[in-house]
Design a protein around this motif. Structure first.
Motif, short mmCIF file in Angstrom:
data_model
loop_
_atom_site.label_atom_id
_atom_site.label_comp_id
_atom_site.label_asym_id
_atom_site.label_seq_id
_atom_site.Cartn_x
_atom_site.Cartn_y
_atom_site.Cartn_z
N LEU A 170 30.47 27.87 -12.04
CA LEU A 170 30.94 28.73 -10.96
C LEU A 170 31.22 27.91 -9.71
CD1 LEU A 170 28.57 31.82 -11.41
CD2 LEU A 170 31.02 31.71 -11.91
N LEU A 171 30.40 26.87 -9.48
CA LEU A 171 30.64 25.99 -8.34
C LEU A 171 31.97 25.26 -8.50
CD1 LEU A 171 29.73 24.55 -5.72
CD2 LEU A 171 28.53 22.90 -7.18
N THR A 172 32.22 24.72 -9.69
CA THR A 172 33.49 24.02 -9.91
C THR A 172 34.67 25.00 -9.86
OG1 THR A 172 33.20 24.17 -12.32
CG2 THR A 172 32.47 22.14 -11.23
N GLY A 173 34.41 26.26 -10.21
CA GLY A 173 35.43 27.28 -10.05
C GLY A 173 35.80 27.48 -8.59
N VAL A 174 34.80 27.45 -7.71
CA VAL A 174 35.05 27.57 -6.27
C VAL A 174 35.82 26.35 -5.77
CG1 VAL A 174 33.98 27.73 -3.99
CG2 VAL A 174 33.05 29.05 -5.89
N VAL A 175 35.46 25.16 -6.27
CA VAL A 175 36.20 23.94 -5.91
C VAL A 175 37.68 24.10 -6.24
CG1 VAL A 175 36.52 21.49 -6.42
CG2 VAL A 175 34.22 22.40 -6.17
N SER A 176 37.96 24.55 -7.45
CA SER A 176 39.34 24.74 -7.90
C SER A 176 40.06 25.79 -7.06
CB SER A 176 39.35 25.14 -9.38
OG SER A 176 40.66 25.41 -9.82
N SER A 177 39.39 26.90 -6.80
CA SER A 177 40.00 27.98 -6.01
C SER A 177 40.32 27.51 -4.59
CB SER A 177 39.07 29.19 -5.96
OG SER A 177 38.91 29.76 -7.23
N ALA A 178 39.36 26.80 -3.98
CA ALA A 178 39.58 26.31 -2.61
C ALA A 178 40.72 25.30 -2.58
CB ALA A 178 38.30 25.68 -2.08
N MET A 179 40.80 24.45 -3.60
CA MET A 179 41.86 23.44 -3.67
C MET A 179 43.24 24.10 -3.74
SD MET A 179 42.31 20.53 -6.63
CE MET A 179 42.69 21.75 -7.92
N ILE A 180 43.38 25.11 -4.58
CA ILE A 180 44.66 25.80 -4.73
C ILE A 180 44.98 26.64 -3.51
CG2 ILE A 180 45.91 27.50 -6.11
CD1 ILE A 180 45.55 24.72 -7.41
N THR A 181 43.97 27.27 -2.91
CA THR A 181 44.21 28.05 -1.70
C THR A 181 44.66 27.16 -0.56
OG1 THR A 181 42.51 29.65 -2.39
CG2 THR A 181 43.19 29.70 -0.09
N LEU A 182 44.07 25.97 -0.43
CA LEU A 182 44.51 25.00 0.57
C LEU A 182 45.96 24.62 0.33
CD1 LEU A 182 44.14 22.92 2.83
CD2 LEU A 182 43.12 21.37 1.13
N GLN A 183 46.32 24.39 -0.93
CA GLN A 183 47.70 24.03 -1.26
C GLN A 183 48.65 25.14 -0.82
OE1 GLN A 183 48.32 21.11 -2.20
NE2 GLN A 183 50.30 21.02 -3.20
N GLY A 184 48.27 26.38 -1.10
CA GLY A 184 49.11 27.51 -0.70
C GLY A 184 49.15 27.67 0.81
N GLY A 185 48.03 27.44 1.49
CA GLY A 185 47.99 27.59 2.94
C GLY A 185 48.88 26.58 3.65
N THR A 186 48.86 25.32 3.19
CA THR A 186 49.71 24.31 3.83
C THR A 186 51.19 24.60 3.58
OG1 THR A 186 49.47 22.87 1.88
CG2 THR A 186 47.94 22.51 3.71
N TYR A 187 51.51 25.03 2.36
CA TYR A 187 52.91 25.35 2.06
C TYR A 187 53.38 26.55 2.88
CZ TYR A 187 57.11 26.67 -0.52
OH TYR A 187 58.40 26.99 -0.85
N LEU A 188 52.57 27.58 2.95
CA LEU A 188 52.94 28.79 3.70
C LEU A 188 53.08 28.48 5.18
CD1 LEU A 188 53.50 31.76 3.11
CD2 LEU A 188 51.09 32.24 3.51
N ALA A 189 52.20 27.63 5.71
CA ALA A 189 52.29 27.24 7.11
C ALA A 189 53.60 26.50 7.39
CB ALA A 189 51.10 26.38 7.51
N HIS A 190 54.04 25.72 6.41
CA HIS A 190 55.28 24.95 6.59
C HIS A 190 56.52 25.83 6.52
CE1 HIS A 190 57.90 21.51 6.68
NE2 HIS A 190 58.45 21.85 5.53
N ARG A 191 56.47 26.89 5.75
CA ARG A 191 57.66 27.71 5.52
C ARG A 191 57.75 28.94 6.42
NH1 ARG A 191 60.40 27.59 0.88
NH2 ARG A 191 61.91 28.69 2.21
N THR A 192 56.75 29.19 7.25
CA THR A 192 56.74 30.39 8.08
C THR A 192 56.55 30.01 9.55
OG1 THR A 192 54.36 30.71 7.74
CG2 THR A 192 55.86 31.84 6.22
N GLU A 193 56.53 31.02 10.41
CA GLU A 193 56.33 30.80 11.83
C GLU A 193 55.59 31.98 12.44
OE1 GLU A 193 60.35 30.36 13.20
OE2 GLU A 193 60.69 32.54 13.29
#
Length: 378
Positions: A170-193
């Protein structure tokens, strides 16, 4: 023609590259889906978020499909054993993924608030569940999977779905989820305003902090988990022979590669530095650099898991000798060679057309654009 040992190592690396490509490219799509209910307070704001990934998400699925195909072709025994052992987990991922094509295609077809809200949560499920399950699967691999083979080399999984949900997994599941959410957050920040970008930055920074904390905790915890080590002589150039080896289960075995090759510590360091850098760059609103840093974090985290286990691919907690490794669970020399040359041709094509598509559709997605194109696909 490349020798058999070289091809075995190349395909171990290629499967890793495909998994990393999937996590970076389809990962930011899933990350946007995970953040969707939180960055968009109105229908228009959620449509902005969806339109940042809508034109690309299905193309990015190529990485996922190719990774699955490579696993089947290069490591057929691993494919068969993993998909039978993790059957219900894979079904959960599959059902979650069903929400994505339907949600993207039909979400905005009907002007009904309840309809759209329902599909928004469907896109959230399709984005949040797969990374969590994949992370849990990796956590179980690091602990060993309860399976064994009979004399006919038919695998039998003796665990259950609920056993997969152990604390470390479950801990490694959180690691994976946080990693992908960070990836989405940086992309969304770049494409929006505006406010959408501000919320994406907050979500990305929060995900980065979670990733930093959980990745460190998982690394410390891993040192106390019994790993696996081959104690017999293995003919790494020989034909696959799954049961012809001796494997011991001992504490600290997963850290052995770092002792033999200290340079490997650069990989977990890259994961931590990438996550920290992405958070700082988001706060500075240097969004493209933040996305690059987040992608480096993905490379570091996934590579850390791979090199920690090498040469094991799927260890067996029931019969350690039945553990699947890079040396004894691969396809034939000819199969690996043919697929290698095919990969050299087609992988660059995937990179080229993906790069072209992102270049053509680059730029910010705004509320004004959505209003001006009310009948757009998304």
């Amino acid at each position: 023609m490349l020798d058999y040992v070289t091809l075995k190592i190349i395909w171990w690396a290629l499967v890793g590259v495909l998994l990393i490509g999937f996590a970076i490219m389809d990962g930011h799509d899933m990350g946007v889906g995970t953040l969707l209910p939180f960055v968009g307070r109105t229908d228009l704001e959620r449509r902005v978020a969806i339109n940042t990934v809508g034109p690309h998400w299905d193309g990015n699925q190529v990485w996922f499909i190719t990774a699955g195909g490579a696993l089947f072709a290069a490591w057929p025994v691993v494919y068969a054993t993993a998909f039978s052992g993790f059957y219900w987990a894979m079904i959960l991922v599959l059902w979650a993924l069903f929400f994505r094509p339907v949600g993207f295609d039909y979400r905005s077809k009907i002007h009904n608030a309840k309809w759209r809200s329902t599909w928004d949560w469907g896109l959230f499920i399709g984005g949040a569940v797969p990374p969590l399950v994949f992370g849990i699967a990796f956590g179980n691999l690091l602990q060993g999977v309860p399976f064994h083979f009979n004399d006919m080399l038919v695998s039998t999984y003796t665990g259950s779905f609920w056993q997969l949900l152990n604390p470390f997994a479950l801990l490694t599941g959180v690691v994976s989820s946080a990693m992908i959410t960070l990836q989405g957050g940086t992309y969304l920040a770049h494409r929006t305003e505006g406010v959408i970008q501000s919320r994406a930055i907050k979500g990305g920074v929060g995900a980065a902090l979670v990733l930093l904390c959980t990745f460190v905790i998982a690394g410390v915890w891993l040192q106390s988990i019994d790993g696996y080590r081959i104690t017999s002589v293995v003919d790494i150039a020989g034909l696959p022979d799954i049961l012809n080896k001796t494997v011991v289960h001992e504490a600290g075995a997963w850290m052995a590669n770092y002792g033999h090759y200290p340079a490997l510590w650069l990989l977990p360091a890259l994961g931590l530095a990438g996550a920290a850098g992405a958070a700082l760059l988001l706060l500075m609103r240097r969004t493209l650099a933040a996305f690059v840093a987040s992608s480096l974090a993905v490379i570091g985290v996934i590579s850390t898991a791979g090199v920690s286990m090498f040469p094991f691919v799927m260890p067996s907690s029931t019969v350690p000798a039945a553990s699947l490794t890079v040396w004894d669970s691969v396809s034939s020399h000819l199969s690996l060679a043919i697929m290698f040359w095919a990969t050299l041709i087609f992988m660059p094509l995937i990179v080229i057309y993906t790069s072209w598509a992102y270049r053509v559709m680059r730029g910010k997605v705004t509320v004004a654009q959505i209003k001006a194109n009310e009948h757009s696909a998304y």
